[in-house]
Structures are given as C-alpha cells and as structure tokens.
Motif scaffolding. Structure first.
Motif, short mmCIF file in Angstrom:
data_model
loop_
_atom_site.label_atom_id
_atom_site.label_comp_id
_atom_site.label_asym_id
_atom_site.label_seq_id
_atom_site.Cartn_x
_atom_site.Cartn_y
_atom_site.Cartn_z
N TYR A 146 7.86 14.44 -0.63
CA TYR A 146 9.32 14.39 -0.54
C TYR A 146 9.81 15.05 0.75
O TYR A 146 10.62 14.48 1.48
N LEU A 147 9.30 16.25 1.05
CA LEU A 147 9.74 16.95 2.26
C LEU A 147 9.36 16.17 3.52
O LEU A 147 10.12 16.13 4.48
N ARG A 148 8.21 15.53 3.50
CA ARG A 148 7.78 14.72 4.64
C ARG A 148 8.72 13.53 4.82
O ARG A 148 9.17 13.23 5.92
N ARG A 149 9.06 12.86 3.73
CA ARG A 149 9.94 11.68 3.80
C ARG A 149 11.38 12.06 4.13
O ARG A 149 12.12 11.24 4.66
N ALA A 150 11.77 13.27 3.81
CA ALA A 150 13.15 13.71 4.05
C ALA A 150 13.43 13.87 5.54
O ALA A 150 14.56 14.14 5.93
N GLU A 151 12.38 13.70 6.37
CA GLU A 151 12.48 13.78 7.83
C GLU A 151 12.84 15.18 8.30
O GLU A 151 12.08 15.83 8.93
N HIS A 152 14.03 15.62 8.03
CA HIS A 152 14.44 16.93 8.51
C HIS A 152 15.50 17.45 7.55
O HIS A 152 16.40 16.73 7.16
N GLY A 153 15.37 18.67 7.18
CA GLY A 153 16.39 19.23 6.31
C GLY A 153 15.93 20.51 5.69
O GLY A 153 14.76 20.89 5.76
N HIS A 154 16.87 21.18 5.09
CA HIS A 154 16.65 22.45 4.41
C HIS A 154 17.14 22.25 2.98
O HIS A 154 18.31 21.90 2.78
N PHE A 155 16.27 22.49 2.01
CA PHE A 155 16.58 22.14 0.64
C PHE A 155 16.30 23.32 -0.28
O PHE A 155 15.31 24.03 -0.11
N SER A 156 17.15 23.49 -1.29
CA SER A 156 16.87 24.49 -2.32
C SER A 156 15.79 23.93 -3.24
O SER A 156 15.56 22.71 -3.29
N ALA A 157 15.16 24.81 -3.99
CA ALA A 157 14.15 24.35 -4.95
C ALA A 157 14.78 23.42 -5.98
O ALA A 157 14.19 22.42 -6.38
N GLU A 158 16.01 23.74 -6.38
CA GLU A 158 16.71 22.91 -7.36
C GLU A 158 16.96 21.51 -6.82
O GLU A 158 16.81 20.52 -7.52
N GLU A 159 17.36 21.44 -5.54
CA GLU A 159 17.62 20.14 -4.94
C GLU A 159 16.33 19.33 -4.82
O GLU A 159 16.31 18.13 -5.09
N ILE A 160 15.25 19.96 -4.41
CA ILE A 160 13.96 19.28 -4.33
C ILE A 160 13.57 18.75 -5.71
O ILE A 160 13.16 17.60 -5.86
N HIS A 161 13.73 19.59 -6.72
CA HIS A 161 13.40 19.20 -8.09
C HIS A 161 14.23 17.99 -8.52
O HIS A 161 13.70 17.02 -9.07
#
Length: 155
Positions: free
Chosen positions: A32-47
């Motif tokens: 998911y983080l790789r596909r998101a290209e660039h960004g800063h995400f909370s654990a909740e948002e990643i989940h």
C-alpha cells in the motif's frame, strides 16, 4: 527499502532478506505504501485503506506491522507527539517535516544548516547519531487565513 516498481512477490523477497517472515499483513502494508507513491499516513488511515482494498487485518496488527517495518528500515516514522505518528515509505532521502496542526497537511523540507547543527550538537553531548526526526508543528498559511482573513484597509 523495496523499489517503487516492485511487485508483491518482490516485496516478499525483500522482507525475507531483511529477516522478516513476510506475512500477508507485512506485504499488504508495504505494498500500500509503495503504491501510494508519496504521502504521510496515520496507522488508522493505512488500516482503512487496506481494508477498502478488501484485505482483512485488525488495527492492532497494522500497528505491529508498521513497527516491524520501521525497525527493518522499510518505513519511516514521523512522530507528532506522545501518541501520534505518521508513516511513509522510506525512500532513503533524508528530510524533515512541517506539519499543520489544524488541517494535518505535511510538507517535506531539507536544510543543510539544520543537518550540520544536528551533528555538532550530537558531538557536543557525545551522542552517536543513529537516526533523526524533526517535525516542526504550526499553522499553515491557508488555515491561518481562514481563521484570520485579511481585512480590507480603510482609507
């Protein structure tokens, strides 16, 4: 860190080379983080976003996996206070962060003077640097303008 173009199979191989078991949850978070290209995400948002893709994982697993990926160097943690962090794919490029405490927008920046001062300060205190994080928190210009809009001058 896995290349941005890596497939889930290559991610699994990279995780195993780093000494991690390469669980489905580890692959899902890193993918998911790789596909998101660039960004800063909370654990909740990643989940939430992984769940929206159809992968089932509970929130505590997401936190545990993020900690494992940070320890292995795949993911960087941006601490924003006692109980709040953002996560980003570790690209290997050193940078710091500006964080708006109103809207949550995160901007990255690099400053050679700050980097030099870190080294000088660490040396002064006999500290061997193994990592660094700097997140300057404030109110961005857009949020400040909404709270205190410019008033027309009366002549």
């Amino acid at each position: 860190m896995p290349p941005r173009s890596s497939s889930p199979t290559r991610i699994l191989d990279a995780l195993r080379r780093a000494g991690l078991p390469g669980t489905a949850a580890q692959v899902a978070v890193l993918d998911y983080l790789r596909r998101a290209e660039h960004g800063h995400f909370s654990a909740e948002e990643i989940h939430r976003r992984i769940a929206a893709d159809g992968d089932r994982m509970n929130l505590s697993t997401t936190y545990r996996v993020l900690n494992q990926l940070v320890e292995a160097g795949f993911v960087a943690n941006v601490p924003l206070g006692k109980h709040h962090s953002l996560y980003e794919l570790n690209t290997g490029r050193a940078h710091d962060h500006l964080v708006c405490v109103v809207c949550g927008r995160v901007e990255e920046f690099s400053d050679p003077t700050i980097d030099h001062r870190r080294v000088v300060i660490a040396k002064k205190f006999g500290l061997h640097l193994v990592g660094k994080t700097l997140a300057l928190q404030g109110v961005c210009g857009e949020c400040a303008a909404r709270v205190h809009p410019a008033r027309p001058r009366v002549k």
